[in-house]
Design a protein around this motif. Structure first.
Motif, short mmCIF file in Angstrom:
data_model
loop_
_atom_site.label_atom_id
_atom_site.label_comp_id
_atom_site.label_asym_id
_atom_site.label_seq_id
_atom_site.Cartn_x
_atom_site.Cartn_y
_atom_site.Cartn_z
N SER A 285 -6.47 4.10 -11.71
CA SER A 285 -5.32 4.43 -10.90
C SER A 285 -4.09 3.16 -11.35
O SER A 285 -4.49 2.06 -11.34
N ILE A 286 -3.13 3.67 -11.97
CA ILE A 286 -2.38 2.85 -12.39
C ILE A 286 -0.98 2.85 -11.43
O ILE A 286 -0.66 4.01 -11.12
N ALA A 287 -0.41 1.73 -10.66
CA ALA A 287 0.30 1.97 -9.81
C ALA A 287 1.79 0.83 -9.68
O ALA A 287 1.60 0.03 -10.36
N LYS A 288 2.69 1.19 -8.74
CA LYS A 288 3.93 0.61 -8.61
C LYS A 288 3.95 -0.07 -7.35
O LYS A 288 3.55 0.50 -6.21
N ASN A 289 4.45 -1.17 -7.35
CA ASN A 289 4.68 -2.01 -5.96
C ASN A 289 3.30 -2.36 -5.32
O ASN A 289 2.79 -1.66 -4.70
N GLY A 290 3.16 -3.76 -5.17
CA GLY A 290 2.10 -4.32 -4.19
C GLY A 290 0.85 -3.98 -4.84
O GLY A 290 0.57 -3.49 -5.70
N THR A 291 -0.17 -4.83 -4.23
CA THR A 291 -1.44 -4.84 -4.59
C THR A 291 -2.47 -4.08 -3.62
O THR A 291 -3.69 -3.99 -3.68
N THR A 292 -1.90 -3.75 -2.48
CA THR A 292 -2.59 -3.11 -1.69
C THR A 292 -2.48 -1.56 -1.93
O THR A 292 -1.67 -0.88 -1.99
N ALA A 293 -3.91 -1.12 -2.36
CA ALA A 293 -3.96 0.37 -2.95
C ALA A 293 -3.21 1.29 -2.17
O ALA A 293 -2.52 2.04 -2.70
N ARG A 294 -3.44 1.36 -0.92
CA ARG A 294 -2.87 2.74 -0.07
C ARG A 294 -1.25 2.35 0.14
O ARG A 294 -0.57 3.40 0.47
N ALA A 295 -0.69 1.32 -0.30
CA ALA A 295 0.83 1.12 -0.11
C ALA A 295 1.46 1.48 -1.50
O ALA A 295 2.73 1.17 -1.85
N THR A 296 0.52 1.67 -2.69
CA THR A 296 1.20 2.07 -3.75
C THR A 296 1.85 3.25 -4.21
O THR A 296 1.11 4.39 -3.50
N ARG A 297 2.58 3.42 -5.17
CA ARG A 297 2.76 4.88 -5.82
C ARG A 297 1.93 4.92 -7.12
O ARG A 297 1.99 4.04 -7.94
N LEU A 298 1.44 5.84 -7.02
CA LEU A 298 0.52 6.25 -8.30
C LEU A 298 1.44 6.81 -9.62
O LEU A 298 2.23 7.47 -9.26
N CYS A 299 1.21 6.11 -10.66
CA CYS A 299 1.84 6.75 -11.92
C CYS A 299 0.77 7.04 -12.76
O CYS A 299 -0.19 7.30 -12.83
N THR A 300 1.56 7.61 -13.84
CA THR A 300 0.89 8.14 -15.07
C THR A 300 1.48 7.38 -16.40
O THR A 300 2.39 6.75 -16.27
N LEU A 301 0.56 7.21 -17.34
CA LEU A 301 1.12 6.49 -18.61
C LEU A 301 2.36 7.09 -19.03
O LEU A 301 3.37 6.51 -19.42
N PRO A 302 2.73 8.54 -19.03
CA PRO A 302 3.91 8.91 -19.65
C PRO A 302 5.12 8.26 -18.76
O PRO A 302 6.24 8.17 -19.02
N ASP A 303 4.70 8.26 -17.29
CA ASP A 303 6.04 7.65 -16.43
C ASP A 303 6.34 6.22 -16.80
O ASP A 303 7.32 5.95 -16.66
N VAL A 304 5.23 5.55 -17.24
CA VAL A 304 5.22 4.07 -17.43
C VAL A 304 6.11 4.30 -18.77
O VAL A 304 7.19 3.41 -18.83
N ALA A 305 5.76 4.94 -19.67
CA ALA A 305 6.59 4.83 -21.08
C ALA A 305 8.04 5.33 -20.70
O ALA A 305 9.10 4.67 -21.45
N ALA A 306 8.23 6.27 -20.00
CA ALA A 306 9.56 6.66 -19.71
C ALA A 306 10.48 5.75 -18.63
O ALA A 306 11.77 6.09 -18.64
N GLY A 307 9.68 4.94 -18.27
CA GLY A 307 10.43 4.09 -17.41
C GLY A 307 10.78 4.65 -15.96
O GLY A 307 11.56 3.98 -15.19
N THR A 308 10.07 5.77 -15.57
CA THR A 308 10.39 6.29 -14.25
C THR A 308 9.32 6.02 -13.18
O THR A 308 9.47 6.24 -12.03
#
Length: 1019
Positions: A285-308
């Motif tokens: 699981s690749i995520a944004k904001n925080g280190t608490t898993a349940r408080a994160t927004r899950l991302c995908t690699l293309p999201d990361v590459a696109a900066g979204t």
């Protein structure tokens, strides 16, 4: 110069030969002993026959035989037995007198079965038939190989026999011989046991019982310990006389029999462990904001590459690698059996009893056990160990000589089994759907329950669904043989296979996965009876019109009646503590019956010339209750020939060549439609007439009065070459099978106003062709080392020839298209991908997908090879066996990884920055590309599996007699599914969900590894 009889001379000779033989002198008796040329000991189970007649005998434990009712004169006697070279000698005996003829036989370096059993129950020398079949020495294989069931006994034993096993304890297997031929019907072979047809349904579980895909097979009920030999009759060129339903081949099973001599006891004990040695994929699981898993927004690699999605956290967790969370443990297996055989020349018997128990590797993980203990949940054994099999079997076979001219065989067996099936496979509440679908962290919670890395449910809830199958099965047959004259014999067989199947599924109230209304409790109780009745009769006349010409004429009839009936009951909303359908608040019930009958007759003529040229012709006709009313009879002809050309005077003396036989065969067989496919059915309905609802009936199926069986015609040719005094043998076969009148469910227009949307019709044609090669060799034979090798290699080309005049729906991932293999894979392929900007992440713009749907590959292996080695060392006291199994040239859909990427968003290609560019590209094509193509998960596969490894210790007889009082002792350590080498990116290329014609690796348990230790003691 050899003079040949003209055709009219052959006809006259065949017609007059019965009168000539009948006029021979009164019958007499021949006895003797057959001994081993090297050891001098008597050889048991040797078939000694009078050439040109139906008279013969089998040697007892001491190698002695007695032939009664033989004609007088100068006779040729033939002795044959597997493992020994054929021996022929002459004996002269006066009318009413006794003669003695002793044989000495030499062991054959390469073991081949010298006889085959025909559809009429007649035993024929293998060299006399023009088609090929393959024999498995089941008794020997079971004693020294890790064989737990019929699947293990058939896997990697014969060319072109593909066995795809269920990987769960008690699950059924699919068997395909020389490919698949039908789009709509069963592609399984039929099974004949001791001369009678047996029930062999795959996916034998009620349709209303849901497990996710795992289902048992009735073939799996058979006990391999009771089997002497198995013959694989591969196709219509060989299976013609088995009639309708034999187009996919026939597996002929012969159970063990008694031998004249002292009573012998054989007992065996086997214990084993079952382990899963596979590496399971990690969840990411690749995520944004925080280190608490349940408080994160899950991302995908293309999201990361696109900066979204500016990911700042990467989580990974593999619950299979954590001892507290893994649902897989160590399974156990135990087997105990006793066999008794013996008798006299007049009565011989074999009886056996066995108990078997196996517990699969699935278990409730430690964290769930702790939760159950702390919350007061009382765990049932069925929850702790949700995969279990218990089975007991009994068999009794008796052979009695009623007179010198008549004998009878009675075979009977009874089996009782209990199978517990876990929730798995394509199942939202199944094990691997949840164990492989969870996030990359372990602290997620659902409904207040910690998931510990699972997706929605934990094993404690999943395994509370109790799915049982109870089997009680009787198999019995009576075979009578009568030889009124030396040249004439008759055989009658009556048999029954009666199976009672009880399928139940229970979720007690407040148990099971919290999905729908399951936790309100429900019970399904479905009971079915399978009846298969067989009645066969045949008569064979064997003549020797001249010293050079032999003739054998057989006529026969066969009747098979198959009946299935049963009832289904279901109750939901169970009271607390109740497990009965009758206690449920909502109840329903139903019943069903299907009947299928076949009546067939055949005639066969077999000619031989100077024991080197053989020609056989036959025809069979069938009536079947599943045929349309406008189609009454079907005819299946066959012709085959064999020529032992090395016995010709013109054949050159080639150094090292022992014999050469050429053969060819053409034959036809069929596959009946479903029992009700030709019938028209109505269903009750309600229609509005003048705005008033009125009861009515509506066609639910159209039926088809012209429905015919699918018809397969096969031609094959080959040769058998023996070299170096039979130390090396090669067998090569080419086959070409065309299946016509294939049933296709053609779409019918809705304007007909029926409830049916399709109608079966005979429209299609499918071709299978290929080569089969077998090399057997006694590579090395010294007192300190013996090395025997068997290598097989076969190819298969499958192609749809026609789909009829009506346009056939192209389908989706699996398609049927003319000119391509049956059930082939199609899709929009990934044409190219590259990391253009060098950031290590594949974005949608860096993947090019084919805009067209194109062919990807065949779902059937196009080539297979098996390498079977046997080594004997330490003065033959230690035997080491290895079996390497190779398959390639086919496509396996990695459905597990596909759903992990597309729906679970936890696969490496979606959420792991270190994933390979290939993994990322196929995930992008699946999720981000407009085509949404899953073609990247249809993988072209090849693999080599070390299928078996066994070590058998055979102590010297004087040791075992002194310390154990045993004259036949062996100790075998066996390992099955030892290791695999493959290019497949999934867990295992033989993982398989369901019982369809196409292998599908979809959230399925891979093949586990069995470690077994077996002790055999003979007294």
């Amino acid at each position: 110069m050899t003079r040949f009889l003209r055709p009219r001379h052959l006809v006259v000779a065949c017609l007059l030969s019965p009168l000539a033989v009948a006029a021979q002198s009164p019958a007499t008796t021949i006895s003797g002993r057959v001994t081993d040329a090297a050891a001098g000991a008597g050889i048991p189970s040797v078939q000694v026959t009078v050439v040109g007649t139906n008279v013969g005998a089998v040697t007892n434990d001491q190698g002695r035989y007695v032939i009664r009712g033989a004609p007088a004169g100068t006779l040729s006697l033939r002795a044959i037995r597997i493992g020994y070279g054929e021996t022929v000698q002459s004996v002269t005996v006066a009318a009413g007198q006794a003669a003695v003829a002793d044989f000495t036989m030499r062991a054959a370096p390469v073991n081949l079965s010298p006889v085959v059993t025909t559809a009429a129950g007649v035993t024929t020398r293998r060299e006399e038939v023009g088609h090929t079949d393959y024999s498995v020495d089941a008794a020997k294989t079971v004693e020294t190989s890790p064989v737990a069931n019929m699947t293990d006994l058939l896997t990697a034993r014969a060319p072109s026999v593909q066995v795809l096993n269920s990987t769960t304890t008690g699950g059924g297997a699919r068997v395909r011989i020389r490919g698949t031929s039908s789009l709509s019907l069963n592609n399984e072979p039929i099974y004949i046991i001791d001369g009678v047809r047996m029930t062999s349904n795959v996916s034998s579980i009620d349709a209303n019982i849901f497990t996710g895909g795992t289902a048992p097979s009735r073939v799996g009920d058979l006990n391999p310990e009771e089997i002497e030999t198995i013959e694989v009759v591969p196709g219509p060129s060989a299976s013609t006389l088995y009639g309708t339903d034999a187009a996919n081949g026939v597996i002929v099973i012969t159970t063990k029999r008694g031998r004249a001599g002292r009573t012998r006891f054989n007992t065996y004990v086997e214990h084993g462990l079952i382990e899963d040695l596979h590496q399971y994929p990690t969840a990411y699981s690749i995520a944004k904001n925080g280190t608490t898993a349940r408080a994160t927004r899950l991302c995908t690699l293309p999201d990361v590459a696109a900066g979204t999605c500016a990911a700042d956290s990467l989580f990974s967790f593999n619950l299979f690698d954590d001892k507290s969370t893994t649902p897989l443990g160590t399974g156990e297996r135990a087997q105990y059996g006793l066999q008794i055989r013996g008798g006299t020349e007049a009565v011989r018997y074999f009886t056996s009893g066995e108990y078997e128990q196996e517990t699969g590797i699935q278990k409730i993980p430690d964290f769930d056990l702790t939760r159950a203990r702390t919350t007061g949940i009382k765990l049932l054994d069925a929850w702790r160990h949700p995969s279990q099999l218990q089975r007991a079997s009994l068999r009794a076979n008796v052979d009695a000589a009623l007179s010198p001219k008549a004998d009878i065989s009675v075979n009977s067996s009874f089996l009782r089994s209990t199978l517990l099936i876990p929730q798995s496979d394509n199942n939202a509440a199944g094990l691997f759907s949840n164990a492989l679908g969870g996030p990359g962290y372990s602290d997620a919670v659902s409904g207040g329950i910690p998931l510990h890395g699972y997706r929605a449910f934990t094993p404690l809830e999943m395994f509370q669904a109790e799915t049982y199958q109870y089997i009680n099965r009787f198999l019995g047959s009576v075979t009578g043989n009568y030889r009124p004259l030396t040249w004439l014999s008759g055989t009658a067989v009556l048999g029954a296979d009666v199976t009672n199947r009880n399928d139940t599924q229970l979720c007690r109230r407040a148990t099971c996965a919290n999905s729908g209304t399951r936790r309100q409790g429900f019970k399904t109780d479905n009971r079915a009876w399978f009846y298969t009745y067989t009645a066969n009769g045949s008569a064979t006349g064997s003549f020797q019109p001249t010293t050079k010409l032999g003739s054998k004429t057989t006529v026969g009839v066969q009747y098979v009646n198959r009946i299935l009936n049963g009832n289904e009951t279901f109750g939901s909303n169970l009271p607390v503590g109740s497990t009965a359908v009758g206690a449920a608040a909502v109840q329903s019930a139903g019943e069903f019956t299907t009947i299928s009958r076949t009546l067939g007759a055949f005639i066969e003529e077999a000619l031989s010339w100077e024991d080197r040229i053989y020609l056989t012709g036959a025809i069979r006709t069938d009536q079947n209750s599943a045929f349309g009313t406008n189609f009454q009879h079907v005819y299946y002809p066959k012709v085959n020939g064999a020529w032992v050309i090395s016995r010709e005077h013109f054949f050159p003396a080639i150094p090292g060549v022992t014999s050469l036989r050429l053969r060819a065969a053409v034959g036809a067989s069929g596959q009946q439609p479903g029992p009700n496919d030709a019938l028209q059915y109505y269903a009750a309905n309600i229609f509005s007439v003048d705005q008033v609802d009125q009861p009515s009936v509506q066609l639910s199926t159209l039926g088809n009065p012209n429905l015919r069986p699918e018809r397969a015609t096969e031609a094959e040719g080959g040769l058998e070459l023996h070299l170096l005094e039979d130390r090396v043998s090669y067998e090569g076969t080419y086959f070409n099978k065309l299946s016509r009148d294939a049933l296709i469910a053609q779409v019918i227009p809705g304007s007909l106003g029926t409830g049916a949307t399709t109608q079966f019709a005979n429209l299609g044609a499918v071709k299978n062709l290929g080569f089969e090669h077998i090399l057997r060799a006694a590579v090395f034979d010294r007192p300190y080392l013996r090395w025997d090798l068997t290598a097989t290699y076969n190819t298969l080309t499958n192609r749809i020839v026609s789909l009829g005049p009506v346009p056939f729906p192209p389908g989706g991932i699996i398609q049927q298209r003319v000119g391509y293999p049956l059930n082939s894979y199609w899709g929009q392929k990934i044409l190219s991908y590259r990391d253009a900007n060098g950031d290590g992440i594949i974005s949608p713009s860096e993947v090019v997908v084919d805009p067209k749907t194109t062919y990807i590959g065949s779902s059937q292996p196009r080539y297979e090879s098996v390498l079977d080695n046997s080594f004997e060392v330490l003065s033959h006291m230690l035997r080491i066996n290895t079996v390497l199994d190779f398959k390639g040239g086919f496509v396996v859909r990695n459905g597990t990884e596909r759903i992990r990427c597309q729906n679970r968003v936890n696969c490496t290609g979606v959420a792991n920055p270190k994933a390979s560019l290939f993994e990322q590209a196929r995930a992008v094509a699946l999720i981000n590309d407009p085509a949404r193509t899953s073609a990247g998960y249809n993988e072209k596969v090849h693999f080599t599996r070390l299928r078996e490894l066994s070590f058998t210790f055979l102590p010297k007889q004087e040791w075992t007699q002194r310390f154990l009082r045993s004259d036949n002792t062996s100790l075998t350590l066996g390992i099955r599914n030892v290791h695999i080498w493959t290019n497949y990116t999934g867990i295992d290329p033989e993982s398989n969900y369901g019982q369809d014609d196409v292998q599908n690796d979809f959230q399925t348990l891979p093949p586990p590894t069995y470690f077994t230790l077996r002790l055999n003691l003979g007294f």
